[in-house]
Design a protein around this motif. Structure first.
Motif, mmCIF file in Angstrom:
data_model
loop_
_atom_site.group_PDB
_atom_site.id
_atom_site.type_symbol
_atom_site.label_atom_id
_atom_site.label_comp_id
_atom_site.label_asym_id
_atom_site.label_seq_id
_atom_site.Cartn_x
_atom_site.Cartn_y
_atom_site.Cartn_z
ATOM 1 N N MET A 105 -86.151 -10.516 -58.928
ATOM 2 C CA MET A 105 -85.759 -11.352 -60.006
ATOM 3 C C MET A 105 -85.689 -12.680 -59.369
ATOM 4 O O MET A 105 -85.765 -13.885 -59.913
ATOM 5 N N VAL A 106 -84.566 -12.700 -58.492
ATOM 6 C CA VAL A 106 -84.233 -13.600 -57.733
ATOM 7 C C VAL A 106 -85.213 -14.509 -57.255
ATOM 8 O O VAL A 106 -85.219 -15.811 -57.437
ATOM 9 N N LEU A 107 -86.214 -13.924 -56.647
ATOM 10 C CA LEU A 107 -87.341 -14.907 -55.984
ATOM 11 C C LEU A 107 -88.119 -15.580 -57.247
ATOM 12 O O LEU A 107 -88.550 -16.544 -57.038
ATOM 13 N N PHE A 108 -88.440 -14.772 -58.365
ATOM 14 C CA PHE A 108 -88.933 -15.393 -59.564
ATOM 15 C C PHE A 108 -88.193 -16.621 -60.002
ATOM 16 O O PHE A 108 -88.667 -17.785 -60.246
ATOM 17 N N ILE A 109 -86.884 -16.597 -60.070
ATOM 18 C CA ILE A 109 -86.004 -17.482 -60.663
ATOM 19 C C ILE A 109 -86.177 -18.903 -59.476
ATOM 20 O O ILE A 109 -86.205 -19.894 -60.334
ATOM 21 N N SER A 110 -86.031 -18.407 -58.643
ATOM 22 C CA SER A 110 -85.887 -19.469 -57.496
ATOM 23 C C SER A 110 -87.317 -20.366 -57.599
ATOM 24 O O SER A 110 -87.398 -21.663 -57.785
ATOM 25 N N ILE A 111 -88.647 -19.776 -57.860
ATOM 26 C CA ILE A 111 -89.720 -20.296 -57.904
ATOM 27 C C ILE A 111 -89.818 -21.074 -59.206
ATOM 28 O O ILE A 111 -90.058 -22.228 -59.163
#
Lengths: 240, 515
Positions: free
Chosen positions: B35-41
Motif C-alpha cells: 500500500m505504501v508503495l502504491f501511495i508513493s507512486i
C-alpha cells in the motif's frame, strides 16, 4: 602478499590523510553555520542544550535517519542470529547462577538505572544528555538481569512492539505538525505546547516528546540486540 | 508538493511498524508495504511535470535553508523518486521471504533511496546513503540464505561487501568532514555558493576524491567493485536486478550532484574519467573471460557503470545528457537481462541450443543484448553515440584516451555477447537441456515489459532527447539550484556574512605571517 598490499594501502591512505590534515586550518574552523545556530537556537527553538536543538529541530530528519539505521542494523542481526537460535533455543543449563553479590547488586542497580535513564531523556533538551544516551542506559538496565541470571529471557515481542511504536511515535509527531499545515517535524504548532518558558521541563515544543521516542527506541533496540547476541548459541559458533 | 516528503516518511513508518504488526496479523503487515508503495507512486504522479520549468525546495521543520535541511525537487530527483517505488514493486519478494523483517528492510531501502535523491544537504545524503547501505547488507544476507549458492557463500559475500561498504562510508564521511572544515556549511546550495572560493583547492579536490571512492562502492566504480560478482552470484536474481539496476544509479546521482554543485574543476572531472575508463575496460575484459551468465552480466554491469562515469565526466550539459541516457538505458536493460539469466544458471556451455527450447526468451535476450551493445535503431545506440560524439569533441587528451577505451570495450562487449548468442542458437542441444530450470512467469513479464519500453523509446527518440536535454540543463544549472533553495533575502544575508568571513580569514593569515 595480500597482507603487504593491504599494509601498503592503509599506510598510503594514512599518509594522505596526514598530509591533508596539515593543510586544514586547525583552530580556525569556519563556524559559518555554527555561529548562526548558536545565536538563533535559544530564541527560535527554546532549548537550553543547543545540541538538542540541532539534533531534533534543525536536523531532525538526520536523527530519524539514524534511528532507522540502528533499526536496520538490529533487524539484520536478528535475521542472521535470530533464526539460528530458534531451532536451537534450548538454553545451556550447565551455566551456573552468578554469585550472591553480583545478582543482588544488579537487582539494586536496575531501578536506579531506569531512573537515571529517564532523567537523562526527559532533561535532554535542557542539560547535556538526551534520547540516545538515556536510551543506552535504559538498555543496560534491562540487559543487566540477563547477564547476572543466565536463565532469564527478555520478551522479544515486547521489545518489538516498543521499538515499533517509539519509531512510529517520532514520525507521528512530525506528521502531526503537517496536520496543522506546518512543515514536517516543525516543533511548534498552534494549540500545542508552544515555546514554553526557557529552561523549564515543558518547553521547546515537541522536542521533549521526540527525545522520549528516541530514548525508548534506542533502549529497546539496543536491549534487543544485546539479548539476541547473548542468546546466539556459542557452541554452534565453535563447531564451524 | 508538500506531500512529497511522505515518499520518504511513509515507508519508514511502515518499516518501523511492520514487525509489531506481524505479531497480530501477518497479512496486514504484508499488505502495508504494498500500500505504501502504491501511495508513493500516486503522490509522485500527482506532482509529475510541475517542476519542468522551476525546481522546488522544501524546508523540513520550517527552518531557514542554511540552518535546516532542505529537500530539493527537480526533474532528476522526481524521476528517480518515481522509479524507486516502481522498481521496488516490480522486484517485491512476494512470498519468498523467510521473515517479516525482510519486508521491513525493503521498506527501509525505499525510504533511504527516495531520501537520497531528494535531499539537498550533504550530511543528510550521507545518512540516507548509510541507511541504504545497511539495508542492502541485511537484504543480501537474508536473500542469499535462500539463494543459489547456500548460506556459507552468501554470508562470506555479504561480510566482504559489508567491510568494503563500511570503508567506503568512512571515506565519504572524511570527505564531508573536510568540506565542512573548509566551507563551514553542509547545505548543497550554500556550498555551491561558497565552492568557487573555498573548495577550489587541494583539500577540496581530495574531499571530492574521497567522496567519489566512498560512494563508488555502491556505484561499482573501478577500484572498489570487487564485491559485485560475488554478491550478485549469491543473492536472488530479484535483488541483484534491483542492486545493479537501481541502487548503483542512486550512488551515481549523489556523485553528479556533488560534482555539478561543488566541484566543477576540470581536475575532478578528469579523475572521474580515468576511473570510469578503467572500469569500462576491466569490466568488459573480465566479462569476456567469464563462463557463467550471472558473472558475465555482473562484470558487464561494472563496464556499463564505468561508461556512465565516463559520460558524466564530459564537461557541460551534453555530458550530463549522455550520462543520463546511458544510466537510464542500463537501468532498463540490466534488470531485464538478470531476470532472463535467472533461468539460465550454470556454465555457459550448458546453454547450448536453449533457443530451440524457448525461442521467445532467446529472442528477448538477443533484443536486450543488442541494445546493450548499441546496435542502431535501439536506444542503446543513441546513448553510446552521444558519448562518442561528445568525447570526440573534447580537446583534453584524457578524453581522447577515453574515446579509444570506450570503442575497444565495445568491441570486446560485442565479442562475448555474440559468443553467448551463438551458444544459445547452437544447432545441438546441450546435455543438461532437460534439467534446466524453467523461467517464472513474472520474470518473463518484466523482461517483456523492458523490451516493449525499449522499442517504444526507439520509436520516440526525438521526444526522449528533448526530455533528457531539459533534465540535463536543469541539473547542470548551479545558479538555478541556489536560487531555488534561497530566497533573495537569504542570499543577500549570505553574501554579507561571506564578506565578514573573508576579512576574518585574511586577518588570520596575517597573524600567521607575522609569527
Amino acid at each position: 602478499m595480500r597482507n603487504i598490499s593491504s599494509l601498503l594501502f592503509s599506510g598510503g591512505l594514512a599518509f594522505l590523510l596526514l598530509v591533508l590534515a596539515t593543510q586544514l586550518p586547525f583552530g580556525h574552523t569556519s563556524m559559518l553555520l555554527g555561529n548562526d545556530i548558536l545565536q538563533a537556537a535559544p530564541d527560535e527553538v527554546g532549548t537550553g542544550n543547543i545540541v538538542a536543538a540541532v539534533l531534533l529541530a534543525y536536523r531532525g530528519i538526520d536523527t530519524l535517519g539514524e534511528l532507522a539505521i540502528l533499526f536496520t542494523a538490529a533487524a539484520s542481526v536478528g535475521l542472521i542470529l535470530g533464526q539460528r537460535s530458534n531451532h536451537s533455543a534450548k538454553r545451556d543449563k550447565t551455566i551456573t547462577e552468578s554469585h550472591f553479590i553480583t545478582s543482588r547488586a544488579s537487582d539494586l542497580m536496575m531501578p536506579l538505572l531506569i531512573i537515571v535513564g529517564f532523567y537523562i531523556i526527559f532533561y535532554g533538551h535542557l542539560t547535556p544528555g538526551g534520547g540516545f544516551q538515556g536510551g543506552v542506559i535504559l538498555a543496560i538496565a534491562f540487559f543487566l538481569p540477563v547477564l547476572t541470571r543466565p536463565g532469564t529471557t527478555i520478551d522479544h515481542g515486547m521489545i518489538t512492539i516498543i521499538e515499533g511504536l517509539a519509531g512510529a511515535g517520532f514520525i507521528m509527531i512530525g506528521l502531526w505538525a503537517m496536520l496543522y499545515g506546518k512543515p514536517f517535524l516543525q516543533p511548534f504548532f498552534d494549540t500545542f505546547l508552544g515555546n514554553g518558558i526557557f529552561g523549564s521541563l515543558w518547553s521547546a515544543g515537541t522536542l521533549p516528546l521526540l527525545y522520549l521516542a528516541v530514548g525508548l527506541k534506542v533502549g529497546a533496540e539496543l536491549a534487543g540486540l544485546l539479548v539476541t547476541i547473548s542468546e546466539a548459541p556459542a557452541a554452534e559458533v565453535e563447531r564451524t | 508538493m508538500d506531500n512529497l516528503i511522505l515518499v520518504v516518511i511513509l515507508p519508514l513508518l511502515a518499516a518501523f511498524l511492520m514487525p509489531a504488526m506481524a505479531r497480530t496479523s501477518e497479512v496486514l503487515a504484508r499488505v502495508t508495504g504494498l500500500m505504501v508503495l502504491f501511495i508513493s507512486i500516486i503522490i509522485i504522479t500527482s506532482v509529475w511535470g510541475s517542476v519542468d520549468e522551476q525546481a522546488v525546495s522544501y524546508a523540513i521543520g520550517g527552518f531557514r535553508p542554511p540552518m535546516g535541511i532542505v529537500f530539493y525537487i527537480d526533474q532528476l530527483s522526481l524521476l528517480f523518486a518515481l522509479l524507486i517505488p516502481v522498481m521496488i514493486l516490480l522486484f517485491w519478494p512476494w512470498n519468498k521471504v523467510t521473515h517479516i523483517r525482510e519486508y521491513s528492510l525493503m521498506m527501509l531501502l525505499t525510504a533511504s533511496a527516495s531520501g537520497l535523491v531528494l535531499s539537498g544537504d550533504l550530511f543528510n545524503i550521507y545518512v540516507f546513503y548509510e541507511l541504504l547501505a545497511v539495508a542492502s547488507y541485511g537484504l543480501v544476507v537474508a536473500q542469499g540464505r535462500a539463494g543459489k549458492k547456500g548460506e556459507g557463500a552468501a554470508l562470506a559475500a555479504s561480510l566482504r561487501y559489508l567491510i568494503l561498504g563500511a570503508v567506503g562510508s568512512v571515506m565519504m564521511l572524511i570527505g564531508i568532514a573536510i568540506i565542512y572544515t573548509q566551507a563551514g556549511t553542509l547545505n548543497l546550495a550554500h556550498l555551491a555558493l561558497l565552492a568557487p572560493e573555498k573548495l577550489n583547492n587541494m583539500a577540496g579536490l581530495s574531499a571530492f576524491a574521497l567522496i567519489l571512492i566512498g560512494v563508488g562502492v555502491k556505484a561499482e566504480l573501478f577500484p572498489v567493485n570487487t564485491w559485485v560478482p560475488e554478491v550478485y552470484g549469491a543473492v536472488s536474481t530479484r535483488l541483484s536486478a534491483l542492486m545493479a539496476g537501481l541502487l548503483s544509479k542512486l550512488a551515481v546521482i549523489v556523485i553528479i550532484r556533488v560534482l555539478v554543485l561543488l566541484f566543477p574543476q576540470p581536475e575532478a572531472l578528469q579523475l572521474m574519467t580515468i576511473l570510469g575508463m578503467l572500469g569500462v575496460i576491466s569490466g568488459e575484459l573480465v566479462a569476456w573471460r567469464s563462463r557463467d551468465m550471472i558473472r558475465m552480466l555482473s562484470f558487464s554491469s561494472i563496464g556499463q557503470l564505468g561508461l556512465v562515469f565516463v559520460a558524466f565526466s564530459i564537461p557541460g550539459d551534453m555530458g550530463l545528457m549522455a550520462g543520463f541516457a546511458v544510466a537510464l538505458h542500463h537501468l532498463l536493460v540490466k534488470p531485464a537481462l538478470f531476470m532472463l539469466a535467472s533461468g539460465w544458471t550454470g556454465p555457459l556451455e550448458s546453454l547450448k541450443g536453449a533457443a530451440k527450447q524457448s525461442p521467445y526468451i532467446a529472442a528477448l535476450f538477443v533484443l536486450l543484448v543488442m541494445s546493450l551493445l548499441g546496435v542502431p535503431p535501439l536506444p542503446g545506440f543513441w546513448a553510446k553515440l552521444l558519448i562518442v560524439v561528445n568525447l570526440a569533441s573534447q580537446a583534453a587528451p584524457v578524453y581522447q584516451f577515453a574515446l579509444a577505451f570506450v570503442l575497444i570495450a565495445t568491441v570486446i562487449e560485442a565479442a562475448y555477447l555474440y559468443r553467448v548468442v551463438m551458444i544459445l542458437y547452437h544447432p545441438n542441444q546441450g546435455q543438461q537441456a532437460s534439467v534446466r530450470e524453467k523461467h517464472k512467469a513474472f520474470e518473463l513479464v518484466i523482461a517483456s515489459g523492458a523490451a516493449v519500453i525499449l522499442i517504444a523509446v526507439a520509436l520516440q527518440v526525438q521526444s526522449m532527447e528533448t526530455k533528457l536535454s531539459s533534465m540535463a540543463r536543469q541539473t547542470g544549472d548551479r545558479q538555478h539550484y541556489i536560487n531555488t533553495v534561497f530566497s533573495k533575502l537569504d542570499l543577500a544575508d549570505i553574501y554579507h556574512q561571506n564578506k565578514v568571513q573573508q576579512t576574518d580569514f585574511r586577518s588570520n593569515n596575517q597573524l600567521q605571517g607575522s609569527k
